[in-house]
Write an enzyme that holds these catalytic residues in place. Structure first.
Site, PDB file in Angstrom:
ATOM      1  CB  ILE A   1      -0.922   0.047   1.245  1.00 32.95           C
ATOM      2  CG1 ILE A   1      -1.675  -1.274   1.435  1.00 32.95           C
ATOM      3  CG2 ILE A   1      -1.852   1.251   1.168  1.00 32.95           C
ATOM      4  CD1 ILE A   1      -2.648  -1.630   0.349  1.00 32.95           C
ATOM      5  CD  GLU A   2       3.181   4.945  -4.282  1.00 29.97           C
ATOM      6  OE1 GLU A   2       3.647   6.051  -4.625  1.00 29.97           O
ATOM      7  OE2 GLU A   2       3.056   3.991  -5.077  1.00 29.97           O
ATOM      8  CB  ILE A   3      -0.154   6.452   2.066  1.00 28.29           C
ATOM      9  CG1 ILE A   3      -0.865   5.183   2.561  1.00 28.29           C
ATOM     10  CG2 ILE A   3      -0.958   7.700   2.426  1.00 28.29           C
ATOM     11  CD1 ILE A   3      -1.025   5.098   4.065  1.00 28.29           C
TER      12      ILE A   3
END
Length: 133
Positions: free
Chosen positions: A119-121
């Site tokens: 998960i890239e925020i």
């Protein structure tokens, strides 16, 4: 011909564990569909959790937990996101680091959900102009 995403399916091994992560850690609203499918609202689209052992058809040819690499945009500055993750004892794998997104430069941090999905925020480096400007 196309206008955007309605939902994206994430295959998980444990629905309740995934719901906890995506709601508690990422703050997504949960909408239960049935015991094998749950929608997590992300703006006007859904991240739809499917249990690995589901009989729902049609489905992907090889639904595999941990195979997703997803980038989401943050409303909050990344330092606030990072403090939130630290408070919940969620490990940040990388970042913040500069990246290139669909509409320009981003600062991003990376973590993994309980099934190992990346998960890239992200947060735009420059504020995006309002539509029509």
């Amino acid at each position: 011909m196309l206008s955007g995403l309605d939902h994206l399916v994430i295959t998980v091994t444990d629905i309740s564990r995934a719901v906890d992560f995506y709601s508690r850690v990422l703050g997504l609203e949960v909408r239960y569909r049935d015991r094998e499918r749950v929608d997590l609202m992300l703006g006007d689209m859904a991240l739809r959790l499917h249990w690995t052992a589901t009989d729902i058809t049609p489905r992907a040819a090889t639904p595999t937990p941990g195979s997703l690499d997803l980038c989401v945009r943050s409303l909050l500055p990344l330092d606030e996101v990072q403090r939130h993750l630290e408070a919940l004892d969620v490990e940040v794998e990388l970042g913040p680091v500069p990246r290139q997104g669909a509409t320009g430069e981003l600062d991003s941090l990376y973590l993994r959900d309980p099934d190992g999905n990346l998960i890239e925020i992200s947060r735009p480096v420059k504020p995006q102009p309002a539509p029509g400007h």
